[in-house]
Design a protein around this motif. Structure first.
Motif, PDB file in Angstrom:
ATOM      1  N   THR A 100      18.660  24.933  65.841  1.00  0.00           N
ATOM      2  CA  THR A 100      18.060  23.491  65.646  1.00  0.00           C
ATOM      3  C   THR A 100      16.713  23.212  66.488  1.00  0.00           C
ATOM      4  O   THR A 100      16.623  23.574  67.476  1.00  0.00           O
ATOM      5  N   VAL A 101      16.074  22.270  65.860  1.00  0.00           N
ATOM      6  CA  VAL A 101      15.061  21.883  66.415  1.00  0.00           C
ATOM      7  C   VAL A 101      15.055  20.433  66.890  1.00  0.00           C
ATOM      8  O   VAL A 101      15.514  19.413  65.808  1.00  0.00           O
ATOM      9  N   PHE A 102      14.650  20.238  68.117  1.00  0.00           N
ATOM     10  CA  PHE A 102      14.730  18.813  68.686  1.00  0.00           C
ATOM     11  C   PHE A 102      13.616  18.552  69.509  1.00  0.00           C
ATOM     12  O   PHE A 102      13.397  19.322  70.377  1.00  0.00           O
ATOM     13  N   GLU A 103      12.940  17.455  68.850  1.00  0.00           N
ATOM     14  CA  GLU A 103      11.453  17.186  70.068  1.00  0.00           C
ATOM     15  C   GLU A 103      11.925  16.361  70.936  1.00  0.00           C
ATOM     16  O   GLU A 103      12.609  15.190  70.803  1.00  0.00           O
ATOM     17  N   LEU A 104      11.655  16.663  72.231  1.00  0.00           N
ATOM     18  CA  LEU A 104      12.141  15.837  73.335  1.00  0.00           C
ATOM     19  C   LEU A 104      11.165  14.684  73.503  1.00  0.00           C
ATOM     20  O   LEU A 104      10.164  14.837  73.199  1.00  0.00           O
ATOM     21  N   THR A 105      11.838  13.650  74.126  1.00  0.00           N
ATOM     22  CA  THR A 105      10.893  12.371  74.412  1.00  0.00           C
ATOM     23  C   THR A 105      11.474  11.821  75.625  1.00  0.00           C
ATOM     24  O   THR A 105      12.217  12.265  76.234  1.00  0.00           O
ATOM     25  N   GLY A 106      10.430  10.895  76.274  1.00  0.00           N
ATOM     26  CA  GLY A 106      10.806  10.054  77.439  1.00  0.00           C
ATOM     27  C   GLY A 106      10.971  10.952  78.644  1.00  0.00           C
ATOM     28  O   GLY A 106      10.380  12.110  78.810  1.00  0.00           O
ATOM     29  N   ASP A 107      11.972  10.533  79.449  1.00  0.00           N
ATOM     30  CA  ASP A 107      12.253  11.369  80.614  1.00  0.00           C
ATOM     31  C   ASP A 107      12.800  12.886  80.372  1.00  0.00           C
ATOM     32  O   ASP A 107      12.524  13.557  81.376  1.00  0.00           O
ATOM     33  N   GLU A 108      13.290  12.922  79.318  1.00  0.00           N
ATOM     34  CA  GLU A 108      13.907  14.400  78.916  1.00  0.00           C
ATOM     35  C   GLU A 108      12.699  15.326  78.917  1.00  0.00           C
ATOM     36  O   GLU A 108      12.555  16.344  79.344  1.00  0.00           O
ATOM     37  N   ARG A 109      11.596  14.833  78.252  1.00  0.00           N
ATOM     38  CA  ARG A 109      10.517  15.615  78.100  1.00  0.00           C
ATOM     39  C   ARG A 109       9.606  15.847  79.354  1.00  0.00           C
ATOM     40  O   ARG A 109       9.014  16.791  79.309  1.00  0.00           O
ATOM     41  N   ASP A 110       9.679  14.703  79.929  1.00  0.00           N
ATOM     42  CA  ASP A 110       8.595  14.676  81.195  1.00  0.00           C
ATOM     43  C   ASP A 110       9.323  15.716  82.297  1.00  0.00           C
ATOM     44  O   ASP A 110       8.688  16.431  83.056  1.00  0.00           O
ATOM     45  N   SER A 111      10.543  15.750  82.426  1.00  0.00           N
ATOM     46  CA  SER A 111      11.467  16.667  83.260  1.00  0.00           C
ATOM     47  C   SER A 111      10.834  18.068  82.914  1.00  0.00           C
ATOM     48  O   SER A 111      10.914  18.811  83.763  1.00  0.00           O
ATOM     49  N   MET A 112      11.058  18.241  81.668  1.00  0.00           N
ATOM     50  CA  MET A 112      10.890  19.581  81.009  1.00  0.00           C
ATOM     51  C   MET A 112       9.584  20.020  81.135  1.00  0.00           C
ATOM     52  O   MET A 112       9.005  21.068  81.613  1.00  0.00           O
ATOM     53  N   TRP A 113       8.671  19.230  81.156  1.00  0.00           N
ATOM     54  CA  TRP A 113       7.137  19.591  81.247  1.00  0.00           C
ATOM     55  C   TRP A 113       6.868  19.883  82.551  1.00  0.00           C
ATOM     56  O   TRP A 113       5.984  20.578  83.154  1.00  0.00           O
TER      57      TRP A 113
END
Length: 136
Positions: A94-107
């Motif tokens: 399943t595909v989900f694009e991360l946003t916000g803090d979740e995206r920043d943490s993974m970055w």
């Protein structure tokens, strides 16, 4: 032979481990990205496993433009991915694009994984790199 095809062939021949022409080890997945015309493109992507999912980033080597596969993942709810193992296994994710803090943490995880990702920020002209969670 094209660069991506060389990586794909090496991935499949070595249980998902790629050390030539670039050193990825087993931190790579092959994503079957759907294209608008209904065909698929296989994209070998650096990946970080976390929380029972694989995470991939649309860095495009620091280009100011997103790689083409980003748009395919944004349109898809589900894709096939090939994951490291003996043998390499193809699974549905399943595909989900991360946003916000979740995206920043993974970055931050991607930058810790390879200093090259931090370097990409310098040439991307402010582009925020999209990160996708591929949940099996």
């Amino acid at each position: 032979m094209d660069f991506n095809q060389q990586i794909i062939d090496t991935f499949r021949a070595n249980g998902g481990e790629v050390n030539e022409p670039m050193r990825f080890g087993k931190a790579l997945v092959l994503v079957h990205v759907p294209k608008k015309d209904g065909s698929e493109r296989i994209a070998p992507l650096a990946a970080i496993p976390h929380d029972d999912a694989w995470h991939v980033v649309g860095s495009a080597g620091g280009s100011p433009k997103h790689p083409a596969w980003v748009y395919g993942l944004r349109r898809a709810e589900q894709v096939d991915i090939e994951v490291p193992g003996d043998p390499v296994e193809t699974v549905s994710a399943t595909v989900f694009e991360l946003t916000g803090d979740e995206r920043d943490s993974m970055w931050e995880r991607f930058k810790a994984f390879s200093s090259g990702f931090a370097e990409y920020e310098k040439s991307a002209e402010g582009r925020v790199f999209p990160i996708f969670r591929l949940t099996i």
